[in-house]
Design a protein around this motif. Structure first.
Motif, PDB file in Angstrom:
ATOM      1  N   PRO A 177       2.617   1.370  12.917  1.00 46.32           N
ATOM      2  CA  PRO A 177       3.112   1.539  11.544  1.00 46.32           C
ATOM      3  C   PRO A 177       2.046   1.140  10.533  1.00 46.32           C
ATOM      4  O   PRO A 177       1.286   0.201  10.759  1.00 46.32           O
ATOM      5  N   PRO A 178       1.966   1.843   9.430  1.00 45.99           N
ATOM      6  CA  PRO A 178       0.980   1.472   8.402  1.00 45.99           C
ATOM      7  C   PRO A 178       1.225   0.055   7.895  1.00 45.99           C
ATOM      8  O   PRO A 178       2.369  -0.370   7.734  1.00 45.99           O
ATOM      9  N   THR A 179       0.162  -0.656   7.682  1.00 47.05           N
ATOM     10  CA  THR A 179       0.273  -2.027   7.200  1.00 47.05           C
ATOM     11  C   THR A 179       0.542  -2.023   5.699  1.00 47.05           C
ATOM     12  O   THR A 179      -0.252  -1.480   4.930  1.00 47.05           O
ATOM     13  N   PRO A 180       1.663  -2.602   5.259  1.00 49.59           N
ATOM     14  CA  PRO A 180       1.928  -2.636   3.814  1.00 49.59           C
ATOM     15  C   PRO A 180       0.998  -3.626   3.127  1.00 49.59           C
ATOM     16  O   PRO A 180       0.445  -4.532   3.758  1.00 49.59           O
ATOM     17  N   LYS A 181       0.836  -3.436   1.844  1.00 47.16           N
ATOM     18  CA  LYS A 181      -0.014  -4.375   1.124  1.00 47.16           C
ATOM     19  C   LYS A 181       0.648  -5.744   1.091  1.00 47.16           C
ATOM     20  O   LYS A 181       1.879  -5.859   0.996  1.00 47.16           O
ATOM     21  N   PRO A 182      -0.128  -6.804   1.198  1.00 46.89           N
ATOM     22  CA  PRO A 182       0.452  -8.154   1.199  1.00 46.89           C
ATOM     23  C   PRO A 182       1.132  -8.471  -0.127  1.00 46.89           C
ATOM     24  O   PRO A 182       0.743  -7.961  -1.178  1.00 46.89           O
ATOM     25  N   LYS A 183       2.144  -9.321  -0.047  1.00 42.54           N
ATOM     26  CA  LYS A 183       2.912  -9.652  -1.249  1.00 42.54           C
ATOM     27  C   LYS A 183       2.610 -11.049  -1.782  1.00 42.54           C
ATOM     28  O   LYS A 183       2.837 -11.313  -2.960  1.00 42.54           O
ATOM     29  N   TYR A 184       2.154 -11.954  -0.905  1.00 40.09           N
ATOM     30  CA  TYR A 184       2.002 -13.327  -1.335  1.00 40.09           C
ATOM     31  C   TYR A 184       0.716 -13.932  -0.777  1.00 40.09           C
ATOM     32  O   TYR A 184       0.072 -13.364   0.102  1.00 40.09           O
ATOM     33  N   GLY A 185       0.382 -15.100  -1.305  1.00 38.56           N
ATOM     34  CA  GLY A 185      -0.671 -15.925  -0.730  1.00 38.56           C
ATOM     35  C   GLY A 185      -2.076 -15.378  -0.893  1.00 38.56           C
ATOM     36  O   GLY A 185      -2.360 -14.496  -1.710  1.00 38.56           O
ATOM     37  N   ARG A 186      -2.956 -15.932  -0.063  1.00 34.56           N
ATOM     38  CA  ARG A 186      -4.360 -15.556  -0.124  1.00 34.56           C
ATOM     39  C   ARG A 186      -4.579 -14.087   0.211  1.00 34.56           C
ATOM     40  O   ARG A 186      -5.504 -13.461  -0.317  1.00 34.56           O
TER      41      ARG A 186
END
Length: 203
Positions: free
Chosen positions: A110-119
């Motif tokens: 599955p495509p990796t979604p863009k991160p939502k939090y943190g570094r």
């Protein structure tokens, strides 16, 4: 130059820009369809390699128009801006589409979604801003090259205005990575996590 002739030239160049935008996605999805639907990875890869040719067509059309005596206007500046963003973000767009085609038709992950939090999110925002900076540099470089090529400040005044516009866009874009760096958002789990209290005294 008569207004009717100028309008016709603007319309033609705008048509080239629109055709290049459409051509980019047509070639991209054609290459992915050949690679994953027809199971011909070499031919699909060759078509994907042809995607940058769209930028060459746009640049050639813009240069020929200016060398033909046209006075630079909004459309010429738009072509430089489009060229910069296409070069800077084109690889990301191809990778984004390829990951989804691979997952849908070739059993890929599955495509990796863009991160939502943190570094991870901070790094993502700075990477995107880096691409925007590259787009700004390419766009302004093309504008400068056009100005030097024409050699007439009166005919290239609009191009200087586009350099200012691109700089303003980049400055606004910087708000996101800076805000995420100094005021990062936390996940709900982190926000609800209890704060450790002092150790219980032993009796």
């Amino acid at each position: 130059m008569e207004p009717t002739v100028k309008t016709r030239e603007n319309t033609v160049l705008l048509g080239v820009i629109a055709a290049c935008e459409i051509g980019f996605w047509v070639i991209l999805f054609a290459g992915l369809a050949v690679r994953y639907l027809l199971r011909r990875p070499r031919l699909g890869g060759f078509l994907l390699l042809c995607v940058p040719l769209v930028d060459v067509v746009l640049l050639t059309a813009t240069v020929l128009d200016l060398r033909g005596g046209a006075t630079a206007n909004f459309t010429h500046g738009l072509s430089a801006a489009y060229l910069g963003y296409s070069v800077a973000f084109g690889h990301s767009w191809v990778r984004w589409a390829d990951a989804r085609f691979a997952h849908r038709y070739a059993g890929g992950p599955p495509p990796t979604p863009k991160p939502k939090y943190g570094r991870a999110r901070i790094r993502y925002e700075w990477v995107e801003f880096g691409k925007a900076t590259i787009a700004w540099a390419i766009g302004c470089g093309v504008l400068l090259a056009m100005i030097v090529m024409v050699g007439d400040p009166e005919r290239t005044r609009e191009l200087m205005g586009w350099a200012v516009r691109l700089t303003v866009v980049l400055a606004i874009w910087a708000i996101w990575p800076v805000s995420w760096t100094f005021w990062p958002s936390r996940s709900k789990g982190d926000e609800q996590a209890p704060t450790p209290g002092p150790p219980a005294s032993r009796r």
